[in-house]
Design an enzyme around this catalytic site. Structure first.
Site, PDB file in Angstrom:
ATOM      1  N   GLU A 128       5.342 -23.973   8.162  1.00  0.00           N
ATOM      2  CA  GLU A 128       4.435 -22.861   7.908  1.00  0.00           C
ATOM      3  C   GLU A 128       3.108 -23.192   8.161  1.00  0.00           C
ATOM      4  OE1 GLU A 128       4.214 -22.307   3.554  1.00  0.00           O
ATOM      5  OE2 GLU A 128       3.552 -20.172   3.870  1.00  0.00           O
ATOM      6  N   GLY A 268      -1.414 -29.198   0.397  1.00  0.00           N
ATOM      7  CA  GLY A 268      -0.689 -30.195  -0.998  1.00  0.00           C
ATOM      8  C   GLY A 268       0.494 -30.296  -0.758  1.00  0.00           C
ATOM      9  N   MET A 270       4.921 -28.724   0.851  1.00  0.00           N
ATOM     10  CA  MET A 270       5.612 -27.704   1.457  1.00  0.00           C
ATOM     11  C   MET A 270       7.149 -27.422   1.167  1.00  0.00           C
ATOM     12  SD  MET A 270       5.470 -25.274   3.800  1.00  0.00           S
ATOM     13  CE  MET A 270       6.649 -24.160   3.883  1.00  0.00           C
ATOM     14  N   GLU A 271       7.441 -26.215   0.866  1.00  0.00           N
ATOM     15  CA  GLU A 271       8.537 -25.754   0.073  1.00  0.00           C
ATOM     16  C   GLU A 271       9.794 -25.700   0.961  1.00  0.00           C
ATOM     17  OE1 GLU A 271       6.081 -23.654   0.316  1.00  0.00           O
ATOM     18  OE2 GLU A 271       6.964 -21.744   0.960  1.00  0.00           O
ATOM     19  N   HIS A 304       5.638 -26.104  -8.419  1.00  0.00           N
ATOM     20  CA  HIS A 304       5.435 -25.014  -7.400  1.00  0.00           C
ATOM     21  C   HIS A 304       6.321 -24.872  -6.240  1.00  0.00           C
ATOM     22  CE1 HIS A 304       2.563 -22.048  -5.362  1.00  0.00           C
ATOM     23  NE2 HIS A 304       3.104 -22.591  -4.401  1.00  0.00           N
ATOM     24  N   GLU A 305       6.437 -26.167  -5.758  1.00  0.00           N
ATOM     25  CA  GLU A 305       7.258 -26.089  -4.565  1.00  0.00           C
ATOM     26  C   GLU A 305       8.722 -25.876  -5.097  1.00  0.00           C
ATOM     27  OE1 GLU A 305       5.662 -25.912  -1.999  1.00  0.00           O
ATOM     28  OE2 GLU A 305       3.756 -26.657  -2.728  1.00  0.00           O
ATOM     29  N   HIS A 308       9.267 -22.418  -5.437  1.00  0.00           N
ATOM     30  CA  HIS A 308       9.599 -21.513  -4.287  1.00  0.00           C
ATOM     31  C   HIS A 308      11.077 -21.521  -3.898  1.00  0.00           C
ATOM     32  CE1 HIS A 308       5.758 -20.444  -2.798  1.00  0.00           C
ATOM     33  NE2 HIS A 308       5.489 -21.753  -2.345  1.00  0.00           N
ATOM     34  N   GLU A 327       3.557 -16.595  -2.809  1.00  0.00           N
ATOM     35  CA  GLU A 327       2.351 -17.469  -3.382  1.00  0.00           C
ATOM     36  C   GLU A 327       2.046 -17.196  -4.501  1.00  0.00           C
ATOM     37  OE1 GLU A 327       2.322 -20.478  -2.189  1.00  0.00           O
ATOM     38  OE2 GLU A 327       3.221 -20.341  -0.472  1.00  0.00           O
TER      39      GLU A 327
HETATM   40  N1  TRP Z   1       3.601 -22.891   1.408  1.00  0.00           N
HETATM   41  C1  TRP Z   1       2.831 -24.140   0.998  1.00  0.00           C
HETATM   42  C2  TRP Z   1       2.740 -24.034  -0.617  1.00  0.00           C
HETATM   43  O1  TRP Z   1       3.084 -23.697  -1.254  1.00  0.00           O
HETATM   44  C3  TRP Z   1       1.373 -24.336   1.667  1.00  0.00           C
HETATM   45  C4  TRP Z   1       1.526 -24.218   2.889  1.00  0.00           C
HETATM   46  C5  TRP Z   1       0.931 -23.109   3.673  1.00  0.00           C
HETATM   47  C6  TRP Z   1       1.248 -25.500   3.901  1.00  0.00           C
HETATM   48  N2  TRP Z   1       0.763 -23.946   5.085  1.00  0.00           N
HETATM   49  C7  TRP Z   1       0.895 -25.149   4.984  1.00  0.00           C
HETATM   50  C8  TRP Z   1       1.189 -26.973   3.426  1.00  0.00           C
HETATM   51  C9  TRP Z   1       0.459 -26.051   6.088  1.00  0.00           C
HETATM   52  C10 TRP Z   1       1.108 -27.663   4.636  1.00  0.00           C
HETATM   53  C11 TRP Z   1       0.496 -27.270   5.847  1.00  0.00           C
HETATM   54  O2  TRP Z   1       2.003 -23.607  -1.235  1.00  0.00           O
HETATM   55 ZN    ZN Z   2       3.220 -22.073  -2.423  1.00  0.00          ZN
END
Ligand code: TRP
Ligand code: ZN
Length: 881
Positions: A128, A268, A270-271, A304-305, A308, A327
């Site tokens: 992402e 933080g 990633m889901e 949170h993750e 998702h 989000e």
């Molecule tokens: N989608 C992830 C989250 O919940 C965050 C995220 C977006 C991310 N882009 C990223 C994490 C790039 C790491 C690197 O909240």
């Molecule tokens: Zn998120």
């Protein structure tokens, strides 16, 4: 970083792809120094797309090593392979066709940490938003969904653990000490949710049975030797799964749920479907190395993750403009989880503090944008407080407007209607309207206009007639983004508090739409009249911060003091106190700090102390009552010509005033709240520690003597107490020998724990004085400093720029110039992190003239630097607008 030319992408230009993807098969062969990726795509031209339209796939810094269409290698003139794009000219007009693509990449050289990279030897991915195109050519956009089958091959000793999305299928040995594993993800997903991890990992495992009886294997993987620190994360995962079943009726849907903790990570966590990848900061914990805040952070991010999986994965976004769809909604869900698991009031206070500290300044400066933007140059720069936290506030307003039952009905319909879809905000809102027949057109406006609305409240009580007239007005400054300013739906939770501390019957005899304890303000102005009250009530408005607005309500000090004591809504007791102290500090700052010797009137100090001493209240709440508004928050409220030195002096004087007047209260609290021997991370125990540490800070401010902090540092049995003491020493007595000794001791104790060292770095980068610039420069020369680890970069450069008001915003501009130089260096390695840190400049126009000039000069020079990434140029360019 993607487009050299940095062209603007617009929501209004959205159209579906010319080709439909039916399935995706991948083989990833990992070697030291390289990775080979073979993919097989089953594609089909969409109905109505002309036969001469070529297939165009996204890439980013890619090298093509093979291309086969329906079993035949393509001639060189049949396609064009650039690093950022693969164009295949003659693909079949109607039937499905197979495209085999081979690429070769070097994960070891990937310092952007997007795509496939290595972190401490572990192969891992981050896709992402647009990282998948750094692995292979693909239709890399969230509305292209397919089932994936992934085969991973690697050296068995280097990578005994091979993970990807979905369920494990086959695995086995290969020649030359290599092995393979195949993963099957039956759920359609976009490429941004793809993940792969391979390495020598430790893990902990726990079975979970879902509400309907499905057996799931939960696994948390860590670097070697650190699985012992993953227990709390596992516990938080199990609690999240149970909560989502109970609160939203959502169950997990695969046979395994893997979490992997990684040291080098841009954000933080990633889901990715069935394989969440985490910054190890949000997994690894124990009482000796982690604070209560860290525990709460792990709980939140794990939840949170996990959440998702339904809000983001089963239902994803049609395009990146809809980012808040997943989000904002998922933040709202994790906030509700934390409210249920901990104290709802204290949780809400924390959310509001965070919103005002991060989202409000963003929304009131040059980087402002609607929760759903209409254009972007670099999507990485839109993972913002506005999209996440204001996005969550909008969902919260929907829940407030519809009530919990109506909200749940709308969510149920959303899951039912859109499971498997790539959806939009319009789809989401339509579900609430259909399920409840509510009318949300004014609520929808929140998604489309940037800026924080102001809610003005005026009250007038006619004693003879026993009549209270309340006038509500909303306004929104036309912002830099040039957005329209239509009235929005502002749900104003309120109460009329009697002198007995109880809410009065509050049905207006005239005016505005009121339902229970919520006023629905949908016009620019509305007037409400209440009669037969028996006395002049204390008006308690915007309870629980029911809308993300600037409140303009010149309520009398007497009324606020009464509300701070009496309001049955605990959140508003806190906000009454916080507004009283905030405005007194603001007044002192405006008077140039002249009244800094006594910025807080004694009656306000007494109100704060009375709350702190009130044993009927929970300790965590009392600690919140003691926390003064943060300096950047005061700076934001000042709005212009800010001199951070004055703000700092005023806050220091206030701290000393409260400490001095409250010595007895604080001595008692410090003793009563002292930590018992056995550590427990639960919210109640954490609250006691936070109250004890607030008391210690005030006592130290009163006496000007570091001895008590020194003693606590030495005897602390957990990181919360140890770090609280160290922060007092280092921030209040930076030159005292005791502080230097404690810092050295801390380093020695935790030398091998990178997460704790980040605390050591951050504490020194945030010493509140102009000389901290020299400290920060020294820290970047420390052997343990590296521009390649985002956590370390954030600990020094990030905290310095975002949280050191005195040193970053030095009047001589040296802070700005130093950070600018570091950004140029960092940008070559990791543009995403460089751009993130550069947002610290965003409020530069609100400072005094000398600082403004320095900031502008620095920014203008920086933006002219050759070869900057699109990420960084985008932030700098918008900041200067
Ligand atoms: N989608 C992830 C989250 O919940 C965050 C995220 C977006 C991310 N882009 C990223 C994490 C790039 C790491 C690197 O909240
Ligand atoms: Zn998120």
């Amino acid at each position: 970083m993607r487009s050299e030319d940095g062209q603007t992408i617009r929501l209004e230009d959205y159209r579906p792809t010319d080709f439909i993807l039916h399935s995706m098969d991948m083989t990833v062969r990992l070697f030291e120094g390289s990775a080979e990726i073979d993919t097989r795509l089953v594609l089909e031209r969409r109905d109505g797309v002309a036969e001469d339209v070529p297939l165009v796939l996204d890439g980013d810094e890619l090298t093509l090593t093979g291309l086969v269409l329906d079993g035949t290698a393509l001639a060189a003139d049949a396609y064009e392979a650039a690093p950022e794009r693969l164009t295949v000219r003659s693909v079949p007009a109607r039937d499905r066709f197979l495209l085999d693509i081979a690429t070769r990449i070097v994960p070891e050289d990937n310092t952007k940490l997007m795509g496939l990279y290595r972190s401490n030897g572990i192969w891992c991915t981050q896709c992402e938003a647009e990282g998948f195109r750094r692995i292979t050519y693909f239709l890399d956009r969230p509305d292209v969904l397919a089932p994936y089958k992934v085969r991973i091959e690697a050296d068995k000793a280097a990578a005994p653990v091979l993970l990807s999305n979905g369920n494990p299928a086959e695995s086995g040995d290969l020649p030359d000490g290599r092995h393979f594993a195949v993963w099957d993800d039956p759920f359609n997903k976009p490429a941004y949710l793809f993940a792969l991890v391979a390495g020598d990992l430790d893990s902990i495992r726990e079975p979970f049975t879902t509400a309907s009886g499905r057996q799931v294997d939960l696994v948390v993987h860590t670097e070697k030797g650190r699985a012992g620190q993953a227990g709390y994360a596992m516990d938080a995962l199990r609690r999240s799964m149970v909560w989502d079943e109970r609160r939203f009726g959502r169950e997990y849907d695969l046979d395994v749920f893997n979490i992997v903790a990684i040291a080098d990570f841009n954000m933080g966590a990633m889901e990715n479907k069935g394989l969440n990848v985490f910054n190890h900061k949000y997994v690894l914990l124990d009482p000796q190395t982690a604070t209560d805040g860290d525990y709460a952070g792990v709980e939140t991010v794990i939840a949170h993750e996990y959440f998702h999986n339904w809000t983001g994965n089963r239902i994803t976004c049609r395009d990146w403009f809809q980012l808040c769809l997943k989000e904002g909604l998922t933040v709202y869900r994790d906030q509700e989880f934390s409210a249920d698991e901990r104290s709802a009031t204290v949780q809400r206070i924390g959310e509001v503090r965070k919103l005002k500290a991060h989202q409000f300044p963003e929304d009131q400066g040059p980087l402002q944008h609607p929760v759903r933007p209409t254009e972007y140059r670099e999507i990485n720069n839109f993972y913002t407080a506005t999209v996440y936290d204001k996005g969550a506030e909008i969902v919260r307003m929907i829940a407030t407007i519809l009530g919990q039952d109506g909200f749940r009905q709308g969510m149920d319909l959303y899951f039912e209607r859109h499971d498997g879809d790539a959806a939009t905000i319009e789809d989401f809102l339509a579900c609430f309207e259909a399920a409840t027949r509510a009318e949300l057109s004014h609520l929808a406006v929140w998604y489309n206009q940037a800026g924080t609305p102001t809610l003005s409240v005026r009250e007038e009580y006619d004693a003879a007639a026993d009549r209270l007239t309340v006038t509500l007005r909303q306004s929104l400054a036309r912002g830099a983004a040039g957005t329209r300013t239509d009235p929005v739906h502002i749900p104003v939770r309120f109460g009329l508090v009697g002198s007995n501390g109880q809410d009065k019957e509050a049905t207006p005899t005239h005016g505005a739409d009121v339902e229970g304890d919520v006023i629905h303000l949908t016009e620019a102005e509305e007037v409400l009249v209440f009669e037969n009250l028996g006395e002049k009530p204390y008006l308690s408005v915007l309870r629980d911060f029911s809308a993300p607005v600037n409140l303009d309500f010149p309520q009398s000090e007497a009324d606020r003091l009464a509300l701070a004591r009496l309001d049955p809504n605990l959140f508003n007791r806190w906000s009454a106190l916080n507004d009283l102290t905030g405005e007194a500090l603001l007044r002192a700052c405006r008077e140039g700090g002249a009244t800094a010797a006594a910025p807080l009137p004694p009656e306000i100090v007494d109100a704060v102390l009375a709350t702190a001493a009130d044993a009927a209240l929970e300790p965590a709440f009392r600690a919140q009552a003691l926390a003064l508004p943060a300096e950047p928050d005061i700076a934001r409220m000042l709005g212009r010509d800010v001199d951070p030195q004055i703000v700092h002096e005023v806050v220091q004087a206030a701290r000393k005033a409260i400490g001095t007047r409250g010595v007895q209260v604080f001595e008692r609290l410090a003793a009563e709240m002292a930590t018992p021997k056995a550590f427990s991370p639960d919210a109640e125990s954490a609250g006691r520690r936070s109250l004890a540490n607030a008391a210690l800070a005030y006592l130290t401010a009163a006496t000007g003597d570091p001895a008590a902090a020194e003693a606590q540092y030495a005897s602390a049995s957990n990181m919360t107490d140890r770090l609280a003491a160290l922060a007092i020493l280092v921030h209040r007595f930076p030159d005292a020998p005791a502080s230097q000794e404690a810092l050295a001791d801390f380093y020695q104790r935790f030398e091998t724990d990178e997460l704790v060292l980040d605390k050591w770095f951050a504490l020194q980068a945030t010493i509140p004085r102009v000389e901290a610039l020299d400290t920060a420069i020294t820290l970047t020369g420390h052997p343990k400093f590296s521009l390649r680890n985002p956590n370390r970069v954030r600990a020094v450069l990030g905290t310095f720029a975002a949280a050191n008001q005195l040193a970053f915003h030095r009047q001589d501009g040296a802070g700005y110039r130093w950070i600018a130089g570091k950004l140029v260096e960092l940008d070559r390695l990791n543009p995403q992190i460089a751009a993130r840190i550069a947002t610290a400049f965003r409020s530069w126009r609100s400072f005094d003239e000398a600082r403004r000039d320095q900031a502008e000069t620095t920014l203008r020079q920086l933006v002219e630097t050759q070869g900057l990434s699109t990420d960084l140029r985008d932030i700098l360019g918008r900041s200067l607008k």
